[in-house]
Structure formats: structure tokens, C-alpha cells
Design a protein around this motif. Sequence first.
Motif, PDB file in Angstrom:
ATOM      1  N   VAL A 671       0.854  -1.185   0.000  1.00  0.00           N
ATOM      2  CA  VAL A 671       0.000   0.000   0.000  1.00  0.00           C
ATOM      3  C   VAL A 671       0.895   1.242   0.000  1.00  0.00           C
ATOM      4  N   THR A 672       0.718   2.090  -0.998  1.00  0.00           N
ATOM      5  CA  THR A 672       1.538   3.301  -1.094  1.00  0.00           C
ATOM      6  C   THR A 672       0.817   4.544  -0.602  1.00  0.00           C
ATOM      7  N   ALA A 679      -7.537   2.672  -1.523  1.00  0.00           N
ATOM      8  CA  ALA A 679      -6.091   2.589  -1.302  1.00  0.00           C
ATOM      9  C   ALA A 679      -5.375   2.305  -2.616  1.00  0.00           C
ATOM     10  N   PHE A 680      -4.201   2.924  -2.772  1.00  0.00           N
ATOM     11  CA  PHE A 680      -3.351   2.667  -3.930  1.00  0.00           C
ATOM     12  C   PHE A 680      -2.306   1.629  -3.550  1.00  0.00           C
ATOM     13  N   VAL A 681      -2.083   0.676  -4.431  1.00  0.00           N
ATOM     14  CA  VAL A 681      -1.192  -0.450  -4.146  1.00  0.00           C
ATOM     15  C   VAL A 681      -0.159  -0.584  -5.262  1.00  0.00           C
ATOM     16  N   ASP A 682       1.097  -0.665  -4.860  1.00  0.00           N
ATOM     17  CA  ASP A 682       2.196  -0.918  -5.800  1.00  0.00           C
ATOM     18  C   ASP A 682       2.315  -2.421  -5.994  1.00  0.00           C
ATOM     19  N   HIS A 705      -8.724   3.830   6.266  1.00  0.00           N
ATOM     20  CA  HIS A 705      -7.611   3.743   7.210  1.00  0.00           C
ATOM     21  C   HIS A 705      -7.849   2.707   8.307  1.00  0.00           C
ATOM     22  N   THR A 706      -9.100   2.302   8.481  1.00  0.00           N
ATOM     23  CA  THR A 706      -9.382   1.271   9.479  1.00  0.00           C
ATOM     24  C   THR A 706      -9.028  -0.125   8.961  1.00  0.00           C
ATOM     25  N   VAL A 707      -8.765  -0.236   7.656  1.00  0.00           N
ATOM     26  CA  VAL A 707      -8.482  -1.539   7.047  1.00  0.00           C
ATOM     27  C   VAL A 707      -7.030  -1.647   6.609  1.00  0.00           C
ATOM     28  N   VAL A 708      -6.505  -0.601   6.008  1.00  0.00           N
ATOM     29  CA  VAL A 708      -5.134  -0.639   5.469  1.00  0.00           C
ATOM     30  C   VAL A 708      -4.380   0.625   5.870  1.00  0.00           C
ATOM     31  N   LYS A 709      -3.080   0.558   5.743  1.00  0.00           N
ATOM     32  CA  LYS A 709      -2.245   1.731   5.995  1.00  0.00           C
ATOM     33  C   LYS A 709      -1.048   1.705   5.059  1.00  0.00           C
TER      34      LYS A 709
END
Length: 783
Positions: A671-672, A679-682, A705-709
Motif C-alpha cells: 500500500v503506497t 487505497a493505492f497499491v504498488d 484507514h481502518t483496514v489498510v495503511k
Amino acid sequence: MLPSIEQRLALELSAKPAQVAAAVALLDEGATVPFIARYRKEATGGLDDIQLRLLEERLRYLRELEDRRASIIASITEQNKMTPALLQSIALAEDKTRLEDLYLPYKQKRRTKAQIAIEAGLAPLAEALLADPTLTPEEAAGAYLRDAFTNDDGGANPGVPDAKAALDGARQILMERFAEDATLLQSLRDYVREHGVVESKVVAGQEDAGEKFADYFDYSETLGTIPSHRALALMRGRREGVLDVVLRLDTESEKPKWDAPHNPCEGRICAAFGIKNNGRPADKWLADTARWTWRVKSFMYIETELMGALREKAELDAIGVFARNLKALLLAAPAGPRATMGLDPGLRTGVKVAVVDATGKVVDTATIYPHQPRNDWDGALHTLGQLAAKHNVSLISIGNGTASRETDKLAGDLIKQNQELKLQKIVVSEAGASVYSASEFASRELPDLDVSIRGAVSIARRLQDPLAELVKIDPKSIGVGQYQHDVSQTQLARSLDAVVEDCVNAVGVDVNTASSALLARVSGLSSSVAQGIVAYRDLKGAFASRAALKSVPRLGDKTFEQAAGFLRVMNGENPLDASAVHPESYPVVQKILLDTKRDMKNVIGDAALIKSLNPAKYADEKFGVPTVTDILKELEKPGRDPRPEFTTATFKEGVEAISDLRPDMILEGVVTNVAAFGAFVDIGVHQDGLVHISALSNTFVKDPHTVVKAGQVVKVKVLEVDPKRKRIALTMRLTDSAPQPGAKPEQRADRNDGKRLAQHQRQEKPAPAAGGAMAEAFAKLRK
């Protein structure tokens, strides 16, 4: 009267006034939020750093409000226009908007048409027509004609040459009065806030130049429902001259004609001043005056204010997103003190190589040319193999810029050829590395290295310890923000600086290895004192204890009190100096040692013993149960790091470009960036994919933000790929299936929001050149 500032803050924070008063007193004394949150729990009743940051921000606002209140009272009093009722209204104003509404009629402004009309003696005409609509306006106006004249202050007045001029002047007087009525203004504001619609159209001739704003060429949305990213996109489009953005009422989809029935706001103006259409001679004139007030004064004022408020809210939301992403990045898991090779990928300019030892010291550098046009793959592997063996390298850190996947493949071959070295490769974000490399700090830290090599050093070090390396970079340059260049830079800097300060102090800093940039973020330490610590350390050698810090010039007792608990002295004279136990609390530890009849070494780390102790037994008037509890936790795990365990993502072999992606392909990525909509993911193809908020989890997600960071390793499935527009739709719900050709995926409109943001973010960053992104940037700097 309003409650005191402390009482209002207590209500907002759901805290007791005594807690707030104590926190405010500590802040006023110069204490930092990390220090108060960690070491003054008894005083504040345990307010945490989040509550204290909110308190600090609101305290600033409320004090500014009180200063403005005093200024307004002084101004109106000086004009001899203050009344008891007005004074009470001002005293009870709860926010700046209400305060400015009350002050509006008394605000010093340029000579208005209404003031000129009053000077000409037309106020009685305005009063008469408003009070008695049975008067015929033209006839009543005839009594107020006069020639042009000069005021007592020397100002020219055109006078009242005819009845039309008299009625125009009377209308200006009433319009100003209607528009400056504070109660009416708030009523109109509330209505527009609830029924306002933001509408945008493309400016004629800007269709091609503004293609990135195509989704807003014919767009409308209610004022109260526009998410921050769309609001900021609209503002940017207007600023760049591509979009015409206006606010209108939901009842007026088209510009209303003059003779149309009154809209609800015009009706409110009429109701507030008793204007009715009963067929009396002055009724139409008064109704038109109400309409003029709305269209020329009130609506324009409210539109400017509410659009400004929309922008401010969007900016605050964007700053909040940036702050949360920055915190996640700073608190990413460190790889730890291991010899690391940093690779700054490039094509024409080559791959820059830097090897740092376990402490981050640069021990070797090189430049290799494995890619086009030289294609010296074998030579590059030979050079890297020699460097890895010579310096016992265990980690390879690869920047994620241009040629990163090609360089990642090179590292893979290096690992296969040198299996005895047990190398491990990781692709890291190089955001901000070029900014650091060209900075004054980098020039001082790495004076003998070319700027292009400094980027590779930064890439290596940020794998060892992301926090220690990223603090050297202006937080705004780290690139995890949402429309970061469109927000208040002062507010953004203040928020991000607070995040960095909280992160650094949550982790703690080794005083004998930390850079001055890292030390400067420690509670209570200024840049000059931080530099003084490094200079003293270089001159005298490593600090043997925290107490030795008092010998550093300009590091006085107050500074020591604020900073000591967050500074660590590893393997020093006192084991407690390596923990988060503050020196002021060492007597409590001595009390525990005496009670347990053990020495320090036998107590530290003995979880069973420590869990058996009752904190209340060692508390006293100075150190209460909260502090003793914290001390016991530290004794159990001294110097514990709040950051997670180090993990890495493995990019799929053979998937190196967007053209390699296929629907339903399951990949691992990092996750970037996290935005309000997803969310943006590389995933290793030089183009981040978007996981829309609806695809983050099998359950409803209100806040991504409650799921990924940022920095988190995740598994995703490819839903859609658009190579032409460089758009990748992903899902973290691995049971989802890619849509069939021609099908319309759910939430496509919302996904477009994310894609627009991705485009905008990339446009804010310098476009990578054909060679290494950093090297090319530095080449331009040297020109």
C-alpha cells in the motif's frame, strides 16, 4: 457569558475542566504533547496524544477567537455605537462566523453607495417606505431632491438630482441594512448550506487542455455531500482556468428571471422585514429591494463564504489523510541494523549503488549499467557480488522508480548466484530521496558523495530504519498526500510536524547514533541543541549516561526534563537509560528494587515478577499509579519498539509492466497511499492500482484507514486494466471476479475519483526521465 476556554475544551474532549486546565498550563510552560502524554498523566488525568493534539489546535482557535472578540468590542465602543444588547450578543458568539456577522454593520469599509445616500439625507425616505408601503415611492422621493455638495470631511457627494436617484439611494440604504442583519444572515447561510448545489462547467475552449478534469465538465452535487477529493479537484480546475464553478440553490437549476416568484431566501428577507405583496404602492419597490439584496449582496457574500468553508474542510480532510499516511510510513517496520546495499535504479545513467554497514555508515559506492543501452548484465552482477561479499551485505534495498523491476530482476539473479550470502531483496519507496540528496543536510552528512549516489544511500538506510531516514526529509516531500499542494501549507506543515514529533518520541532515539535531524524531533530539542549533541558526541565520544547530556551547551534543566525520557543510551552505566523510564522516576525503580530485594539486572525482563507487583504500593504524591504502571511495563520490556515486525512483499515474476496484467490475477503488493475512497497499491508494474473502498473488505468500510495503511503488504486481485490510460482496478476481496467485457462494475463513478486523484498526484511529481529518476533530476540541477 460563554463558558471559559477550559470549560469549552473539556466539553469538546469529554474531559474534566481540571484535566484541560492542567494540560493548558503545561503547554503554556513549553511542554510538548509527547512529554505531557507520556510523563504527566497524573496532572492531565491520562489525556492521550490524540486528545492533546486536538486540545492544542482548538486552544489556538479559541484564543484567536477571544482576541478577535476583544478587538471587535474595542472598535464598536470607539465608534460610540455599543449597546448592552449588542455587547451581550458579541460576548455570547460561539465562533468566528457569528462574531463577524455581528461586526459587519460596524466594520470600517470604503465609502459605500449606502453611506453616500445617507450623507445626502435619504435615510428618512428609506425608513418611510419600509414603514408605510401605502406611500407612492415616486411622490415620496420628490421631497428629498438636492444639489451636489461637499461633505464636512471634504468628500464630494453627487446629491439627489431626481426622484429616480432618490429611490436608488434609499434602496442602497435598505439593501445594506438587510444584508448586514446578523440573525437574517445566519438564517440565509443555513438555508444555502442545506439547499446549495455546486455546479461546474468547462470554460469554452479549454476542453482539450483540461482533459484531466473531464468528469467535471458538466457536473453538479449538493454542497453538503461533496467529498474532499472532489472539492479540491473542482478548486484546482477553477484555479487553472478550466472550470467555471458556481453555487446555486437546488430550486434554481437555471438562472432565474427577474420577474420570477421569490425564491426561499428572498422570501426570508421579505419576512424578516415585514415586506408583503398586498398591492400597495410601495410593495413592488420593496420586493425588488429584497431581490436586489439577495442577488447583489447576500448571496455573493454567502457563496464566497461557503465555498471558502468547503475548501477549508476539504483541506483539513486532505491534511488528515496525509497525516495518517505519513504516520504509517514513519512507523513502518525497520529491517534493523544489518549491512544493506541500496540500489537507485536507472537506465541510461546507470544504477547507483551504495553499501552501508549496520549503523548506516557508507562503506562503498559504485555505478553499474545492466540495462539499456549498455546491457552490461554480467558485469553488473560481478560488481554487486564483490560488494556484497566484501561487506557482508544481507539486505538489498531497491528504489521503486524507473527501471525498478528490471533492477529487481538483477537482484534476483545476484541472490541465485550467491546463495551462500543469504541475501534478501526488498523494493522500497524512494519518495523524497531526491529532495534529501540535494538538501543542505545531505551535503553536510555526505559531503564527499555525488548527489546521485546520495539517493542510493537514502534508499538503503530507509530500509534499515524508515523513521530515522525519513525525518531528514521535509514531510511534504514524502509524497503520501492527497492534493497536498492545494492545501494551506502552514496548516499542513504544522500537522505533519506534529505527526513526525509523535512518531519519533513514540519509538525513542538512540542518542549515540541518531542524526541531528532525528534528534531535532525529540521532545524539547531544537535544531541547534540537536546539532550541539552531535558535535559534543563527535568531540567527547559516546554518552555513557543520560545525565551526561547536561554537559552539552544550551541543554539546560528544562530541556533535559522534556527530552531525557525519549533519549536512549544503549549499554550505558545505568540500564534504565536504555528504557522509556524518565530519570525523574528512577527513585520509584529503586523503591521497587528495595521491596523485591533484587538488583536491576534480575528485575528487568522478569515478566512473572513484574506482573505480580501492585503499582499502588509504589505510588506517592509525586508519582501516581499511571506512572508506576508505565514504569513496570518498561521494566518488563525495556525500550520496546511500537513498530511491527519486518515483512516484505514479493512481486510476481514475469509481471513487470501494466501490459503483463490479466483480470483475476492474484498478486502481492504494498500500500503506497490511502485516500478517502480507497487505497493505492504498488504491484510492481510502475503504476499503482486502486482498491476502491467498496473492495477493501467483505464488510462495510466507512474509513479505508481502518483496514489498510501505507507500507502494509497486501494480497490483491486484478479486476480491470486499461493500459492506454494507465488505470488498474484491484480488489482485496479475493473471491471477487473480474467483470465481463461490456459489464458495468459497481461504483465505477467512485473509482474514477480515485483514478483522477492518482493522475493528479503523479502530475505533481516530476516525470521520470529515461535514465534513473534521481540521476536525471540531479543532472538538471547541475545545469
